[in-house]
Design a protein around this motif. Structure first.
Motif, short mmCIF file in Angstrom:
data_model
loop_
_atom_site.label_atom_id
_atom_site.label_comp_id
_atom_site.label_asym_id
_atom_site.label_seq_id
_atom_site.Cartn_x
_atom_site.Cartn_y
_atom_site.Cartn_z
N GLY A 189 92.16 48.83 98.78
CA GLY A 189 91.25 49.69 98.02
C GLY A 189 90.36 50.50 98.93
N GLY A 190 89.17 50.82 98.44
CA GLY A 190 88.24 51.66 99.18
C GLY A 190 87.37 50.87 100.14
N ARG A 191 86.79 51.59 101.10
CA ARG A 191 86.00 50.95 102.15
C ARG A 191 84.76 50.26 101.58
N ARG A 192 84.09 50.88 100.63
CA ARG A 192 82.85 50.30 100.09
C ARG A 192 83.12 48.93 99.45
N VAL A 193 84.15 48.86 98.62
CA VAL A 193 84.48 47.58 97.98
C VAL A 193 85.02 46.60 99.01
N GLY A 194 85.74 47.11 100.00
CA GLY A 194 86.23 46.25 101.07
C GLY A 194 85.10 45.54 101.79
N GLN A 195 83.98 46.24 101.99
CA GLN A 195 82.82 45.62 102.63
C GLN A 195 82.22 44.53 101.74
N ILE A 196 82.22 44.76 100.43
CA ILE A 196 81.73 43.75 99.49
C ILE A 196 82.60 42.49 99.56
N VAL A 197 83.92 42.70 99.61
CA VAL A 197 84.86 41.58 99.70
C VAL A 197 84.62 40.78 100.98
N MET A 198 84.46 41.46 102.09
CA MET A 198 84.26 40.77 103.37
C MET A 198 82.93 40.00 103.38
N THR A 199 81.91 40.60 102.81
CA THR A 199 80.61 39.92 102.76
C THR A 199 80.69 38.63 101.94
N ALA A 200 81.35 38.72 100.80
CA ALA A 200 81.51 37.53 99.95
C ALA A 200 82.38 36.47 100.64
N ALA A 201 83.44 36.91 101.30
CA ALA A 201 84.35 35.97 101.97
C ALA A 201 83.65 35.23 103.11
N ALA A 202 82.70 35.91 103.75
CA ALA A 202 82.00 35.30 104.88
C ALA A 202 81.24 34.04 104.48
N LYS A 203 80.80 33.97 103.23
CA LYS A 203 80.04 32.81 102.77
C LYS A 203 80.87 31.54 102.85
N HIS A 204 82.18 31.67 102.66
CA HIS A 204 83.08 30.51 102.69
C HIS A 204 83.96 30.50 103.94
N LEU A 205 83.70 31.42 104.87
CA LEU A 205 84.56 31.59 106.05
C LEU A 205 86.01 31.80 105.65
N THR A 206 86.21 32.56 104.58
CA THR A 206 87.55 32.82 104.07
C THR A 206 88.20 33.95 104.87
N PRO A 207 89.40 33.74 105.40
CA PRO A 207 90.09 34.84 106.10
C PRO A 207 90.46 35.95 105.13
N VAL A 208 90.38 37.18 105.61
CA VAL A 208 90.59 38.35 104.75
C VAL A 208 91.56 39.31 105.42
N ALA A 209 92.44 39.91 104.62
CA ALA A 209 93.25 41.05 105.05
C ALA A 209 92.80 42.25 104.23
N ILE A 210 92.50 43.35 104.92
CA ILE A 210 91.93 44.53 104.27
C ILE A 210 92.79 45.75 104.58
N GLU A 211 93.13 46.50 103.54
CA GLU A 211 93.84 47.78 103.73
C GLU A 211 93.03 48.83 103.00
N VAL A 212 92.34 49.70 103.77
CA VAL A 212 91.47 50.70 103.15
C VAL A 212 91.82 52.14 103.53
N GLY A 213 92.90 52.35 104.25
CA GLY A 213 93.38 53.71 104.50
C GLY A 213 92.54 54.50 105.48
N GLY A 214 92.42 55.79 105.24
CA GLY A 214 91.72 56.69 106.14
C GLY A 214 92.37 58.06 106.14
N LYS A 215 91.94 58.91 107.07
CA LYS A 215 92.48 60.27 107.14
C LYS A 215 93.69 60.29 108.07
N CYS A 216 94.88 60.37 107.49
CA CYS A 216 96.12 60.34 108.27
C CYS A 216 96.51 61.76 108.68
N PRO A 217 96.48 62.08 109.96
CA PRO A 217 96.85 63.43 110.39
C PRO A 217 98.36 63.60 110.54
#
Length: 477
Positions: A189-217
């Protein structure tokens, strides 16, 4: 936290802890069931994707159903090998010992999918999680409600309904899920929600895989032959507007081209757009009003509007934006600083194509770098001097289809790689298993220390086994 939601997740954990998801037979049965779902329910899938993002059914098969069928067939052929323990080398100092790496499931994993490829981005990671033997909770995007409802209705019919569950809902449900303990979270998804996911995961030390894209030239060299130009432009048009009208993390975001070639390229792009998109139905619509207005604002900037060379037509009622080409919009405007995620294609001109390397290096690491060129030196420099999730030469999007390659980002474009065995590895723990015999023991491992033991250790750790044996037997001093 809703009691029903916690109970649903608890049932998945119970199914995992029962041990049944670990067996090869269970994993294969779930993959075959998923394959049957895709084939039996194809018409309903097409309807859902049409309703959510306006995808033509051929595009829907190419980018979602067909890709998943391919991935499942590949996994069914390889899963037994993926699950097998791998013997590893053991040094002489540990003799007599054997060692191996045993893949084991992580446990219960949470998958958040995205709306632009709502079927593919739900089921592709699910394939990997099942292959690895996990229990799974899938949260489809609420921005693709028809596909979300399709998954919620059909996955329980075909798959193990206690070990694999679909949870529907918006941001509030997502937040509630994040409050629970997981063994892995996979987010697209998007970077903003990805940051929310990572913050929440940190509370439980849960490993996370994130795909948030970017500007592909896409770096476009100045091809001289008509054939090279034709093929290049067709692949660029396909790689920009083909996947969900540019609403894709791997879609081409902007082009880099030499000044002299730019006018030629613009005309070729316009002609190819006219040839490919002879009807509106061949271009997916913008997913919702919010994203339509976001893209419209990009074009309403006066300096950006002045750079439009083709397109720009917008139909708010049908959430349609015409494929649009822009030449040299200001680099400090939002269209060049944020991921576009839509059918707008900026072209940035350079004095010479080699300048593209510094241009890309000066910006956040993209998910993909595309380059169309015959110049082998330039190709080598792109691979060695830039950093991105992947590099694709002389085509676009095709890397997503290759199960033998890892797919994922780097830096701000995300982290964690999946597809094929990489999906299996992503959702597995590689456990080290060591087995030592009581056959013999080396006293030089233990005190009291002396120079003989030191010399034996030197030989053992430097792999000088001939001298070790001779010295150990007293045949060498």
């Amino acid at each position: 936290m809703e009691e029903g939601l916690e109970s649903e997740v608890g049932e998945v954990r119970g199914a995992f802890e029962s041990g049944r998801t670990r067996s090869l037979s269970w994993r294969r049965s779930q993959l075959r069931a998923l394959l049957k779902l895709l084939k039996d329910e194809e018409d309903d899938i097409f309807k859902a994707l049409k309703e959510d993002v306006g995808k033509h059914h051929v595009e829907a098969f190419r980018d979602e159903v067909g890709v998943l069928i391919k991935s499942i067939d590949f996994a069914l052929g390889e899963i037994k090998r993926w699950m097998a323990p791998q013997r590893v080398w053991v040094p002489l100092v540990a003799f007599p010992t054997t060692a191996e790496v045993v893949p084991e499931p992580l446990g219960v994993v949470l998958i958040f999918s995205c709306w632009n490829f709502p079927l593919n981005l739900s089921l592709e990671p699910l394939i990997g999680a099942i292959c690895a033997g996990n229990g799974v909770v899938l949260k489809p995007s609420e921005l693709a409600p028809a596909t979300s409802q399709f998954l919620a209705c059909n996955i329980p019919k075909y798959l193990d309904s206690k070990a694999v569950k679909v949870v529907q809902g918006g941001a509030e449900v997502g937040q509630q899920l994040l409050e629970l303990k997981w063994d892995k979270i996979f987010f697209t998804g998007g970077r903003r929600v990805g940051q929310i996911v990572m913050t929440a995961a940190a509370k439980h030390l849960t490993p996370v895989a994130i795909e948030v894209g970017g500007k592909c030239p896409a770096i476009i060299d100045s091809f001289t032959t008509a054939k090279d130009r034709k093929v290049t432009v067709e692949r660029v048009v396909g790689g920009k507007w083909g996947p969900c009208a540019g609403q894709a993390c791997i879609a081409i975001d902007y082009l880099l081209v030499e000044e002299e070639f730019a006018p030629v390229l613009v005309e070729l792009l316009k002609a190819t757009i006219a040839k490919f998109f002879t009807a509106r139905e061949y271009v997916s619509r913008i997913v919702n009003k919010h994203h339509f207005e976001r893209l419209s604002r990009l074009l309403e900037d006066k300096e950006v509007a002045a750079s439009i060379k083709h397109g720009g037509l917008r139909d708010p009622e049908n959430l349609f934006i015409e494929p649009t080409i822009l030449l040299n919009p200001p680099l400090d405007t939002e269209i060049m600083t944020e991921e576009i995620f839509g059918p707008l294609l900026p072209i940035i001109t350079l004095k010479k194509i080699e300048d593209s390397i510094e241009f890309v290096r000066a910006r956040p690491k993209p998910l993909v770098i595309y380059a169309f060129t015959h110049n082998e030196t330039l190709k080598k420099r792109i691979v060695e001097e830039t950093s991105s999730g992947s590099v694709t030469f002389n085509d676009a999007i095709i890397q997503f289809l290759l199960d033998a390659l890892p797919f994922g980002g780097i830096g701000q474009s995300g982290f964690g790689q999946y597809h094929g065995k990489y999906s299996f590895d992503l959702f597995s723990h590689r456990k080290s298993v060591v087995r030592r015999s009581f056959l013999t023991e080396f006293s030089f491992r233990y005190p009291p220390w002396d120079e003989r033991k030191l010399q034996l250790l030197r030989y053992a750790y430097s792999f000088d086994y001939v001298r070790f044996v001779l010295y150990f037997l007293g045949l060498k001093r």
